[in-house]
Design a protein around this motif. Structure first.
Motif, short mmCIF file in Angstrom:
data_model
loop_
_atom_site.label_atom_id
_atom_site.label_comp_id
_atom_site.label_asym_id
_atom_site.label_seq_id
_atom_site.Cartn_x
_atom_site.Cartn_y
_atom_site.Cartn_z
N SER A 69 0.83 -1.21 0.00
CA SER A 69 0.00 0.00 0.00
C SER A 69 0.86 1.26 0.00
N GLN A 70 1.94 1.26 0.78
CA GLN A 70 2.83 2.42 0.84
C GLN A 70 3.51 2.65 -0.51
N VAL A 71 3.93 1.57 -1.16
CA VAL A 71 4.58 1.70 -2.46
C VAL A 71 3.61 2.27 -3.49
N ILE A 72 2.38 1.77 -3.50
CA ILE A 72 1.38 2.27 -4.44
C ILE A 72 1.12 3.75 -4.21
N GLU A 73 1.06 4.16 -2.95
CA GLU A 73 0.87 5.58 -2.64
C GLU A 73 2.02 6.42 -3.15
N GLN A 74 3.23 5.90 -3.06
CA GLN A 74 4.40 6.63 -3.54
C GLN A 74 4.32 6.87 -5.05
N PHE A 75 3.63 5.96 -5.75
CA PHE A 75 3.48 6.09 -7.20
C PHE A 75 2.19 6.81 -7.59
N GLY A 76 1.52 7.44 -6.61
CA GLY A 76 0.34 8.22 -6.92
C GLY A 76 -0.97 7.61 -6.48
N GLY A 77 -0.93 6.39 -5.93
CA GLY A 77 -2.13 5.79 -5.38
C GLY A 77 -3.05 5.13 -6.39
N HIS A 78 -2.61 5.02 -7.65
CA HIS A 78 -3.45 4.44 -8.71
C HIS A 78 -2.71 3.31 -9.40
N VAL A 79 -3.39 2.18 -9.59
CA VAL A 79 -2.80 1.03 -10.28
C VAL A 79 -3.51 0.84 -11.62
N ASP A 80 -2.78 1.01 -12.70
CA ASP A 80 -3.39 0.86 -14.03
C ASP A 80 -3.63 -0.61 -14.38
N ALA A 81 -2.73 -1.47 -13.92
CA ALA A 81 -2.91 -2.91 -14.16
C ALA A 81 -2.23 -3.68 -13.03
N TRP A 82 -2.93 -4.72 -12.54
CA TRP A 82 -2.38 -5.57 -11.48
C TRP A 82 -2.33 -6.99 -12.02
N ILE A 83 -1.12 -7.52 -12.14
CA ILE A 83 -0.94 -8.89 -12.61
C ILE A 83 -0.81 -9.81 -11.40
N LEU A 84 -1.67 -10.81 -11.34
CA LEU A 84 -1.64 -11.81 -10.28
C LEU A 84 -1.24 -13.13 -10.91
N SER A 85 -0.01 -13.56 -10.63
CA SER A 85 0.54 -14.71 -11.36
C SER A 85 -0.17 -16.01 -11.02
N HIS A 86 -0.57 -16.19 -9.75
CA HIS A 86 -1.32 -17.38 -9.31
C HIS A 86 -1.74 -17.18 -7.86
N PRO A 87 -2.74 -17.95 -7.41
CA PRO A 87 -3.35 -17.65 -6.10
C PRO A 87 -2.74 -18.32 -4.88
#
Length: 292
Positions: A69-87
């Motif tokens: 969450s902190q990293v995402i906030e550092q990049f502006g708080g918005h995720v254009d695409a989230w890749i989930l390799s497996h569950p």
């Protein structure tokens, strides 16, 4: 008066040049970052910045959620695409913890389409199947989810993403470790360079990938399969022939003691060094580099 005018013009030119450099830095550079998992365990968490947009890959264990969450906030708080390799929890756990809060800030999700019944029937104790069930409940009926398949190519945030493998019938036929072997094996390509992400794909698919794709697997950067222990074959990694290899592993996994002498990470380190690859892992992370 003329002197002040010249100074004003000079300041304006410098400001325009500075703005141009800033825009080039943000929009004309593809930057990939490997992050550690703050739980002290193995995990997988990367970001890719390109064209002013952000891609997140996995995120690691549930206990890594605050860091993600902190990293995402550092990049502006918005995720254009989230890749989930497996569950598996060390890949999807942080996502599960964060998605209810962040879902309005996530534009798209890319992930394999697992067969629920087949996965459940072959699930192993380490799968912790409940993490997959929670993911399904979180994303149920969402139009943001794109289920990927082997052989498909996507354009995501200005980058080409080629999926070499994901969960398919051939995985079910070859493996009893469906979650690991059904994870995304994909290549991210910028202009001149690429990075191959192997997720947790294991040795049972190595020959198939080599036969199907051959030299197309070659990449300048490589994320090692299954954190660098187990994983894909030596022949597979030799074909990739990267200049840098990324192990998503803490110190105890990279350099195991006698109590963990069965771990093959040191052997993979020696292999990659013999191929001339620079080695990166959690020590010193985050590791940030430009994909040309």
């Amino acid at each position: 008066m003329k002197k002040f005018l010249k100074i004003g013009i000079l300041i304006a030119v410098l400001m325009i040049c500075g703005l141009g450099i800033l825009l080039w830095y943000r929009f004309d550079r593809c930057m990939i970052t490997q992050f550690q998992d703050t739980t002290g365990s193995q995990g997988m968490f990367y970001t890719i910045e390109n064209d002013g947009k952000l891609i997140v890959i996995d995120g690691g264990n549930p206990g890594n959620a605050e860091y993600v969450s902190q990293v995402i906030e550092q990049f502006g708080g918005h995720v254009d695409a989230w890749i989930l390799s497996h569950p598996h929890p060390d890949h999807i756990g942080a996502f599960n913890e964060l998605y209810e809060v962040l879902q309005d800030k996530v534009d798209a999700i890319y992930t394999p389409a697992f067969d629920y019944d087949a996965y459940l029937a072959k699930s192993q104790p380490w799968d912790e199947f409940e993490y997959y069930e929670r993911y399904l409940n979180l994303t149920k009926d969402s139009d943001k989810v794109h289920y990927v398949h082997a052989g498909e190519t996507y354009t995501v945030c200005g980058l080409q993403i080629k999926v070499f493998s994901a969960y398919e019938d051939y995985v079910d036929a070859r493996s009893r470790d469906l979650c690991n072997d059904g994870s995304m094996l994909f290549k991210v390509t910028h202009r001149k360079e690429s990075m191959l992400f192997c997720s947790d794909v294991g040795i049972s698919l190595s020959d198939l990938m080599l036969a199907e794709y051959g030299e197309e697997l070659k990449s300048e950067y490589l994320q090692m399969g299954h954190h660098g222990y187990g994983g894909l074959s030596d022949a597979f990694y030799t074909m990739v022939a990267p200049k840098a290899a990324f192990f998503d592993a803490p110190e105890w996994l990279m350099h195991p003691g006698e109590e963990n002498s069965n771990l093959t990470t040191p052997e993979k380190i020696k292999l990659m060094e013999s191929l001339g690859a620079e080695i990166f892992y959690y020590e010193g992370a985050p590791h940030r580099f430009q994909l040309k």
